[in-house]
Design an enzyme around this catalytic site. Structure first.
Site, PDB file in Angstrom:
ATOM      1  N   SER A  30      33.791  24.025  36.890  1.00 39.73           N
ATOM      2  CA  SER A  30      33.431  22.621  36.621  1.00 39.73           C
ATOM      3  C   SER A  30      32.946  22.432  35.196  1.00 39.73           C
ATOM      4  CB  SER A  30      32.291  22.163  37.531  1.00 39.73           C
ATOM      5  OG  SER A  30      32.730  21.999  38.829  1.00 39.73           O
ATOM      6  N   HIS A  61      38.242  19.064  37.136  1.00 39.95           N
ATOM      7  CA  HIS A  61      39.180  20.169  37.420  1.00 39.95           C
ATOM      8  C   HIS A  61      40.603  19.655  37.194  1.00 39.95           C
ATOM      9  CE1 HIS A  61      36.511  23.172  39.320  1.00 39.95           C
ATOM     10  NE2 HIS A  61      35.763  22.120  39.573  1.00 39.95           N
ATOM     11  N   HIS A  83      38.350  24.321  46.158  1.00 31.46           N
ATOM     12  CA  HIS A  83      37.108  24.681  46.842  1.00 31.46           C
ATOM     13  C   HIS A  83      37.331  24.573  48.345  1.00 31.46           C
ATOM     14  CE1 HIS A  83      35.944  23.293  42.841  1.00 31.46           C
ATOM     15  NE2 HIS A  83      34.945  24.156  42.939  1.00 31.46           N
ATOM     16  N   TYR A  85      35.314  23.414  50.484  1.00 29.45           N
ATOM     17  CA  TYR A  85      34.812  22.143  51.040  1.00 29.45           C
ATOM     18  C   TYR A  85      35.827  21.007  50.908  1.00 29.45           C
ATOM     19  CZ  TYR A  85      33.648  21.193  46.127  1.00 29.45           C
ATOM     20  OH  TYR A  85      33.715  21.038  44.769  1.00 29.45           O
ATOM     21  N   GLU A  86      36.861  21.187  50.091  1.00 29.82           N
ATOM     22  CA  GLU A  86      37.885  20.140  49.966  1.00 29.82           C
ATOM     23  C   GLU A  86      38.709  20.018  51.248  1.00 29.82           C
ATOM     24  OE1 GLU A  86      40.016  20.093  45.951  1.00 29.82           O
ATOM     25  OE2 GLU A  86      38.821  21.920  45.813  1.00 29.82           O
ATOM     26  N   ALA A 113      30.113  26.712  37.584  1.00 33.23           N
ATOM     27  CA  ALA A 113      28.830  26.039  37.395  1.00 33.23           C
ATOM     28  C   ALA A 113      27.965  26.429  38.585  1.00 33.23           C
ATOM     29  CB  ALA A 113      29.040  24.532  37.364  1.00 33.23           C
ATOM     30  N   MET A 211      29.439  27.067  44.974  1.00 32.54           N
ATOM     31  CA  MET A 211      30.353  26.796  46.096  1.00 32.54           C
ATOM     32  C   MET A 211      31.751  27.362  45.838  1.00 32.54           C
ATOM     33  SD  MET A 211      29.337  22.793  46.544  1.00 32.54           S
ATOM     34  CE  MET A 211      27.630  22.237  46.406  1.00 32.54           C
ATOM     35  N   SER A 212      31.848  28.378  45.001  1.00 32.02           N
ATOM     36  CA  SER A 212      33.190  28.881  44.670  1.00 32.02           C
ATOM     37  C   SER A 212      33.134  30.383  44.396  1.00 32.02           C
ATOM     38  CB  SER A 212      33.706  28.150  43.425  1.00 32.02           C
ATOM     39  OG  SER A 212      32.959  28.520  42.276  1.00 32.02           O
ATOM     40  N   ASN A 235      21.955  23.348  36.402  1.00 30.48           N
ATOM     41  CA  ASN A 235      20.794  22.618  36.930  1.00 30.48           C
ATOM     42  C   ASN A 235      19.878  23.611  37.617  1.00 30.48           C
ATOM     43  OD1 ASN A 235      23.221  22.576  38.914  1.00 30.48           O
ATOM     44  ND2 ASN A 235      21.424  22.376  40.222  1.00 30.48           N
ATOM     45  N   HIS A 247      26.288  15.632  40.606  1.00 28.16           N
ATOM     46  CA  HIS A 247      27.434  16.288  39.956  1.00 28.16           C
ATOM     47  C   HIS A 247      27.496  15.930  38.471  1.00 28.16           C
ATOM     48  CE1 HIS A 247      31.225  18.351  39.725  1.00 28.16           C
ATOM     49  NE2 HIS A 247      31.879  17.274  39.354  1.00 28.16           N
TER      50      HIS A 247
HETATM   51  N1  HPA Z   1      24.124  24.210  44.188  1.00 29.47           N
HETATM   52  C1  HPA Z   1      25.392  24.527  44.552  1.00 29.47           C
HETATM   53  N2  HPA Z   1      26.405  24.483  43.722  1.00 29.47           N
HETATM   54  C2  HPA Z   1      26.182  24.114  42.454  1.00 29.47           C
HETATM   55  C3  HPA Z   1      24.893  23.785  42.010  1.00 29.47           C
HETATM   56  C4  HPA Z   1      23.811  23.825  42.933  1.00 29.47           C
HETATM   57  O1  HPA Z   1      22.650  23.543  42.615  1.00 29.47           O
HETATM   58  N3  HPA Z   1      25.014  23.461  40.684  1.00 29.47           N
HETATM   59  C5  HPA Z   1      26.321  23.619  40.359  1.00 29.47           C
HETATM   60  N4  HPA Z   1      27.031  24.023  41.421  1.00 29.47           N
END
Ligand code: HPA
Length: 272
Positions: A30, A61, A83, A85-86, A113, A211-212, A235, A247
């Site tokens: 990302s 993406h 991903h 979750y998609e 990310a 998540m990847s 973050n 996001h």
């Molecule tokens: N959690 C899960 N996935 C993420 C995060 C997060 O805080 N930041 C970027 N991808």
């Protein structure tokens, strides 16, 4: 049709076009997609044109396969990933990775990310992944194993190649980047974690959460390809951060540090 045969169909399609035989694969996470613009002698395919590739639906993406050169090395970039979750099948998530491995890459760099759990990490830090924890609730190798691709029970005691980690850390140091190292925990998403889940992940030994990456790393190891992983801490994870997660913050932070990230990759690749 067996996945092995689908992979070969995708590879035949790519080979019918002009392309460079790749040595190193790179997956851009990302907000990190811009690295693909720095590559010379580019040759670009849209995922939508390649047989058996699914559509990409996430902002940030692109959904492009980019062949090119970084100095002496021929690379292939997955600019955009799938991903879990998609809603895709886990086999489809890792399909592009299998195609790159099937084309004969020797190494793959997975980037993402991630949210920072380790209290020493700040948004904007880059972390070299030295291990992962798979909490996605699924494994991409589930189901029948095709021995032509890899073994039924592949070893996972060294997913992230120690030599590659040392190269990245050395170059990070020479660039003054103060790279972190740590453990990446993967959850399915797409909801971000609760503060209690982040506390749990911290107790389990995770430094960042995302998540990847993990399904891709497992499949690359299954096919005998060496793996390196770099997380951009975009973050602070839930509960560590005082404010709600979104996001936009993820892509903004990735965007802010993309120059460091690009500089690192440009120096690392020739040494791989
Ligand atoms: N959690 C899960 N996935 C993420 C995060 C997060 O805080 N930041 C970027 N991808």
């Amino acid at each position: 049709m067996k996945i092995y045969d689908q992979i070969n169909e995708s590879i035949s399609f790519i080979k019918k076009n002009d392309y460079l035989k790749p040595e190193i694969g790179i997956v851009l996470g990302s907000g990190l997609g811009e690295f693909a613009n720095t590559v010379s002698k580019k040759n670009i395919f849209n995922y939508s044109d390649i047989p058996h590739f699914k559509k990409v639906s996430i902002k940030g993406h692109a959904g492009k396969l980019v062949f090119g050169k970084i100095q002496n090395k021929t690379i292939v970039i997955l600019q955009g990933r799938y991903h879990f979750y998609e809603g895709h099948d886990i086999k489809d998530i890792v399909f592009p990775i299998r195609v790159l491995c099937g084309m004969g890459i020797e190494k793959i760099i997975l980037t993402n990310a991630a949210g920072g759990i380790n209290p020493k990490f700040k948004p904007g830090d880059l972390m070299v992944i030295h291990d992962h924890i798979n909490l996605m609730g699924i494994n991409p190798l589930k189901g029948e194993n095709d021995e032509r691709m890899g073994p039924r029970f592949p070893d996972m005691s060294n997913v992230y190649d120690k030599e590659l980690i040392e190269i990245i850390l050395g170059i990070g140091n020479s660039l003054g980047l103060k790279l972190k190292t740590g453990v990446y925990a993967a959850l399915m998403g797409p909801s971000y974690e609760t503060p209690s889940e982040i506390k749990m992940l911290s107790i389990l030994g995770a430094d960042v959460v995302g998540m990847s990456t993990v399904p891709e790393a497992i499949v690359a190891r299954h096919m005998g390809v060496k793996v390196a992983g770099i997380s951009c801490i975009t973050n602070l994870a839930a509960g560590i951060s005082k404010s709600p997660l979104n996001h936009k913050e993820v892509t903004e932070t990735a965007n802010r540090v993309k120059n460091n990230f690009i500089a690192l990759l440009e120096k690392v690749i020739p040494e791989f």
